[in-house]
Design a protein around this motif. Structure first.
Motif, short mmCIF file in Angstrom:
data_model
loop_
_atom_site.label_atom_id
_atom_site.label_comp_id
_atom_site.label_asym_id
_atom_site.label_seq_id
_atom_site.Cartn_x
_atom_site.Cartn_y
_atom_site.Cartn_z
N GLY A 108 18.28 -7.97 -8.24
CA GLY A 108 17.00 -7.85 -8.93
C GLY A 108 15.93 -7.26 -8.05
N ARG A 109 15.90 -7.67 -6.78
CA ARG A 109 14.92 -7.09 -5.84
C ARG A 109 15.14 -5.59 -5.67
N GLN A 110 16.39 -5.20 -5.57
CA GLN A 110 16.69 -3.78 -5.41
C GLN A 110 16.20 -2.98 -6.62
N LEU A 111 16.39 -3.54 -7.82
CA LEU A 111 15.93 -2.85 -9.03
C LEU A 111 14.41 -2.71 -9.00
N LEU A 112 13.72 -3.77 -8.62
CA LEU A 112 12.25 -3.73 -8.57
C LEU A 112 11.76 -2.71 -7.54
N SER A 113 12.35 -2.72 -6.36
CA SER A 113 11.94 -1.78 -5.31
C SER A 113 12.21 -0.34 -5.73
N LYS A 114 13.35 -0.12 -6.35
CA LYS A 114 13.69 1.24 -6.80
C LYS A 114 12.69 1.75 -7.85
N ALA A 158 14.32 -8.72 -13.98
CA ALA A 158 13.70 -7.62 -13.23
C ALA A 158 13.57 -6.39 -14.11
N GLU A 159 14.60 -6.10 -14.91
CA GLU A 159 14.55 -4.94 -15.81
C GLU A 159 13.46 -5.11 -16.86
N GLY A 160 13.29 -6.36 -17.35
CA GLY A 160 12.21 -6.61 -18.30
C GLY A 160 10.84 -6.38 -17.69
N VAL A 161 10.66 -6.81 -16.45
CA VAL A 161 9.40 -6.59 -15.75
C VAL A 161 9.15 -5.10 -15.55
N ILE A 162 10.18 -4.37 -15.20
CA ILE A 162 10.04 -2.93 -14.97
C ILE A 162 9.58 -2.22 -16.25
N LEU A 206 0.81 -1.21 0.00
CA LEU A 206 0.00 0.00 0.00
C LEU A 206 0.84 1.26 0.00
N SER A 207 2.05 1.19 0.60
CA SER A 207 2.90 2.38 0.62
C SER A 207 3.46 2.70 -0.75
N SER A 208 3.41 1.73 -1.67
CA SER A 208 3.92 1.97 -3.02
C SER A 208 3.04 2.92 -3.80
N GLY A 209 1.81 3.09 -3.35
CA GLY A 209 0.89 4.01 -4.04
C GLY A 209 0.12 3.36 -5.17
N ILE A 210 0.39 2.09 -5.51
CA ILE A 210 -0.33 1.45 -6.60
C ILE A 210 -1.74 1.10 -6.13
#
Length: 898
Positions: A422-428, A395-399, A292-296
């Motif tokens: 990969g997790r860091q990229l997704l979170s960022k 992860a970059e493809g998902v982003i 929820l904190s992600s705003g989505i």
């Protein structure tokens, strides 16, 4: 409006620690040490008569010896000493008090007496008191750690509010280890004075707080709690964790906090109407905060799962079923597009298995296709680090794919070292990332639940239906007649009369006290008939031999009458028997039996229950509850959550039942809960529902033995929309308008109203230059609780298009008991037309009815028109001693409106 009264607690400029100590194992030591270690920039005053200096700070023998103003006092002394010290705090005019000490309501009557004494002192002086028996208050951005927690606290964007100090310390330690921070931490303990409502009200407008986590063990004031919770949830996500889902846990929570033990069902129903999300474990709490904190946000709950391994996909699908999350049914076009980018031997189902050699391109293309499917509301992407997998590239493809869609995307990169980057990229990139498939499903479930509950939050049902007005006077006459007879339970005839007064269809019924009357009644109604014992003391008539169904033989009626009387007297010798009712046997072969009830929760007041009816009621425990008032949307939601939903649908030999008629009954029952505070319990069972409509064939009503408050709707946790307050007003040039309370659906015209005010009018209203009004402010202005806050608007007269709002006036209950603050704004083109005077006169009258003793406000000194109006309305004007540009206004509400 003035600054919130909790500001001096959360953002003090000076703190006094009473009971400060140099003993490292004492609470007083940690309270002082934490203040110093956190880097508090304000003044710190240790208070202990046995020391001249503590931890490098000058120590004072008493708070009376401190010559500087004190914003916050922290008490860490024995409970018995606190009333005397509290009196000194009152004399010193401190801004707020935080009582860390235990030994109050949780230890028994003597402790409760001490607690009541200090609360009375605080409230009389208008000093907010947090606690007692709490961990403290932490506000990292100002270096405030007024607690005895051992963990350091990072600055963050999430606020934590808890009744349990132990829960706080555990979560603070875990958060610090995980690199998480908090905008504020408030351990409220017994909530003897300052409760969740006030703290939520403060945090809802705190710009640093993006979401709020609540740990609740018990609620003392349901109206204040829900009012603050609903106000906060309109502006930012709120996540609640509450133990005591079962009886043993509830007993422990009551012992700990000294609160009341309401049902968990009622608590869930309250949260549903508050627009918040409930979780049951700490891991779920963190998962919900992550999502929820992600705003989505999401528009539905249909989930697509994409994975590079069958096992994780199956785990996610199983957990989605357990969470009542439907897996999206992919359209044929989507499957055809996926077939073009996936290997030949892929399986065209959801979960979508990309196979173990899936690369970044396959992830990106598949996710992009899936998100374009109109049957998909969101996607969970799973990855297990297999030999051919590059977790970071995937992860970059998902982003890339996620950035091209507005639908929510969540991710679960399973493992540790190999997937860390990969997790860091997704979170960022703002994509919530989880450690397990179940965690990812939970994350999406919380987003979907938040959306559903936000829709419920927007509902503002009126107290009475706008169609087919009920005979409220007749219903109240029947109830008063029963109470006058020193009874609290209605018999069958009286209960049916109340239902009929609320326009609920009931089967025809004649009460009889002799066998001859039974035969006469059957003759009038026509065979077949039903005989039922009529006793206010017997709820389950069939269990005592008090029911005979489908009687076709007129000659058997006298015998049946005497047999029933004898059977009931033998099995229930103490029961009052008012006779035997003869009712028409309702021959409805397609009818479904439904139970509808009102129950009284000790915390949240009346709740509405629906479930399977008839003799199956106690076998199938699938009933669900909701808090009144209800409208069509909320009634539909309540039905959909039970097995009644399936029963109403068309089956092989059964036509579809009249759902609208059942909704209408639920609305009427909601009206009864609102308008009849005497009702302790109502059970309509069975209510027959078929293609022809509904009919109640039995009802039971019990009344409260204690007098009810005269204040309208004071027995309810949620105040209904005050439908009866609309009136017609006229301008000086004879134009006609409607004056009424504001509604949530007024958001658009409220935004236009504020945006169209001139720069001067806007500055006079808000006392600062501002651009366009934000959506959060619009929500705050239009979605009110009609209890602690009232807003009256002037719009086009009824029957005409409401294209614009012409004026608005509102009051908000002040944190100090007994007073409220007001604000008024009139469109520039409507000024000098008398709208402001009429609005304020009505607002003052409503504030008087609400029981406020005083109305206050602040007006800029150059706002001469407003000052003239306030003088005319009887306000006292006084220049603010701290700000010469402000005029303070005050009007007693015990006087007649001028």
């Amino acid at each position: 409006m003035r600054k919130h009264n909790l500001q001096r607690i959360f953002e003090p400029r000076s703190v006094a620690v009473i009971g400060a100590s140099d003993r490292s194992n004492s609470v007083g030591y940690h309270a002082l040490h934490n203040l110093l270690e956190a880097g508090f920039s304000g003044s710190i005053f240790p208070v202990n008569r046995n020391h001249k200096e503590l931890l490098g700070q000058r120590c004072y023998a008493s708070i009376a010896d401190i010559s500087s103003p004190i914003d916050l006092v922290v008490m860490a002394i024995p409970a018995a000493s606190i009333p005397e010290v509290m009196q000194r705090c009152v004399e010193a005019q401190v801004g707020g008090v935080l009582v860390i000490s235990a030994g109050f309501g949780e230890v028994g009557p003597l402790g409760k007496q001490l607690q009541d004494e200090i609360v009375a002192l605080a409230r009389q002086a208008g000093i907010p008191l947090v606690g007692p028996n709490c961990l403290g208050i932490i506000r990292p951005k100002v270096g405030l750690n007024a607690s005895f927690a051992r963990s350091a606290v990072r600055d963050g964007r999430v606020a934590l509010v808890s009744q349990s100090g132990a829960f706080c310390t555990a979560l603070l330690d875990a958060a610090y280890s995980g690199g998480r921070g908090f905008s504020a931490v408030a351990s409220l303990g017994a909530t003897a004075d300052v409760g969740f409502g006030e703290v939520l009200d403060y945090l809802s407008f705190d710009p640093q707080t993006q979401s709020i986590l609540l740990y609740i063990e018990g609620v003392v004031d349901a109206r204040a709690f829900l009012s603050g919770l609903r106000a906060a949830a309109r502006l930012k996500p709120v996540i609640v964790i509450k133990p005591g889902r079962h009886a043993a846990g509830r007993r422990a929570a009551v012992t700990h906090t000294g609160g009341h033990a309401g049902s968990d069902e009622a608590f869930n129903a309250a949260l549903d109407r508050a627009g918040v999300v409930r979780v049951n474990t700490v891991n779920q709490l963190l998962a919900a905060a992550n999502s929820l904190s992600s705003g989505i946000r999401v528009r539905g709950s249909r989930l697509a799962i994409i994975t590079n391994g069958g096992g994780p996909g199956v785990m996610a699908a199983d957990h989605a079923t357990e969470q009542d999350l439907p897996l999206a049914e992919l359209q044929a076009e989507t499957l055809a597009q996926l077939a073009k980018v996936l290997p030949q031997h892929w399986s065209p189902t959801n979960p979508i298995d990309l196979l173990g050699d899936a690369d970044s391109k396959r992830y990106e293309q598949s996710l992009k296709i899936v998100l374009q499917d109109s049957e998909v509301d969101g996607a969970l992407v799973l990855l297990s680090p297999q030999g051919m997998t590059d977790p970071s590239a995937c992860a970059e493809g998902v982003i890339v794919a996620a950035q091209q869609s507005r639908k929510p995307v969540l991710a679960c990169w399973m493992g540790l070292d190999q997937v860390a980057q990969g997790r860091q990229l997704l979170s960022k990139a703002g994509i919530p990332s989880f450690n397990s498939p179940e965690g990812g499903v939970d994350g999406f479930a919380y987003i979907a639940a938040h959306q559903r509950n936000q829709e419920k939050l927007m509902q503002a049902p009126p107290p009475l239906s706008e169609r087919a007005q009920v005979d409220l006077a007749e219903a109240r006459r029947v109830l008063q007649e029963v109470l006058d007879q020193q009874c609290t339970v209605l018999d069958s005839v009286q209960a049916r009369a109340v239902l009929e007064a609320f326009r609920i269809p009931v089967s025809q019924c004649i009460n009889c006290t002799s066998s001859e009357q039974v035969q006469d009644a059957a003759q009038r109604l026509g065979l077949p008939v039903v005989l039922k014992i009529n006793s206010p003391d017997i709820t389950y008539k069939s269990e005592v031999g008090g029911v005979r169904l489908n009687v076709h033989d007129m000659t058997s009626l006298p015998t049946l009458y005497h047999e029933m009387m004898a059977a009931v007297k033998a099995r229930s010798p103490q029961a009052q028997i008012h006779g035997i009712t003869v009712e028409r046997m309702e021959l409805r072969p397609h009818a479904r039996e439904v139970m509808v009830a009102i129950e009284r929760d000790p915390v949240f007041g009346p709740i509405i229950r629906i479930g399977t009816g008839g003799t199956s009621m106690d076998i199938y425990t699938d009933s669900k509850v909701a808090l009144p008032p209800l409208n069509v949307f909320l009634c539909e939601d309540l039905i959909q959550r039970t097995q009644v939903e399936r029963a109403l649908q068309r089956h092989r030999h059964l036509p579809e039942a009249d759902r609208a008629a059942l909704v209408e009954v639920l609305k009427r029952v909601s009206e009864m809960a609102c308008e009849l505070p005497e009702l302790e319990r109502l059970v309509i069972n069975p209510l027959l529902v078929d293609e022809r409509g509904v009919i109640a064939v039995d009802a039971w009503i019990a009344l409260s033995a204690t007098p009810v408050s005269a204040a309208p709707y004071s027995h309810m946790a949620i105040h209904p929309y005050p439908q009866g307050l609309a009136s017609t007003i006229f301008t000086k040039d004879s134009r006609e308008f409607t004056l009424r309370p504001i509604r949530p659906e007024d958001a658009l015209i409220e935004q236009r109203f504020v945006d169209n005010l001139s720069a001067e009018s806007r500055y006079f209203r808000f006392m600062y230059g501002m651009g366009q009004i934000s959506r959060a402010m619009v929500a705050r202005f239009t979605q009110i609780d009609y209890d602690r806050e009232m807003a009256l608007v002037v719009v086009a007269a009824d029957g005409k298009p409401e294209a614009s709002m012409k004026a608005v006036a509102r009051y908000v209950a002040s944190p100090e008991s007994g007073s409220c603050e007001f604000a008024l704004a009139v469109a520039d083109e409507m000024q000098r037309q008398g709208l402001g005077l009429q609005l304020m006169q009505r607002l003052i009258a409503l504030a008087q009815q609400r029981g406020f003793s005083e109305m206050r406000g602040e007006v800029l000194a150059q706002n001469h028109k407003m000052l003239r109006l306030c003088r005319r309305l009887g306000f006292e004007l006084k220049r603010d001693p701290l700000d010469g540009e402000l005029i303070q206004l005050k009007r007693s509400l015990t006087l007649e409106t001028s």
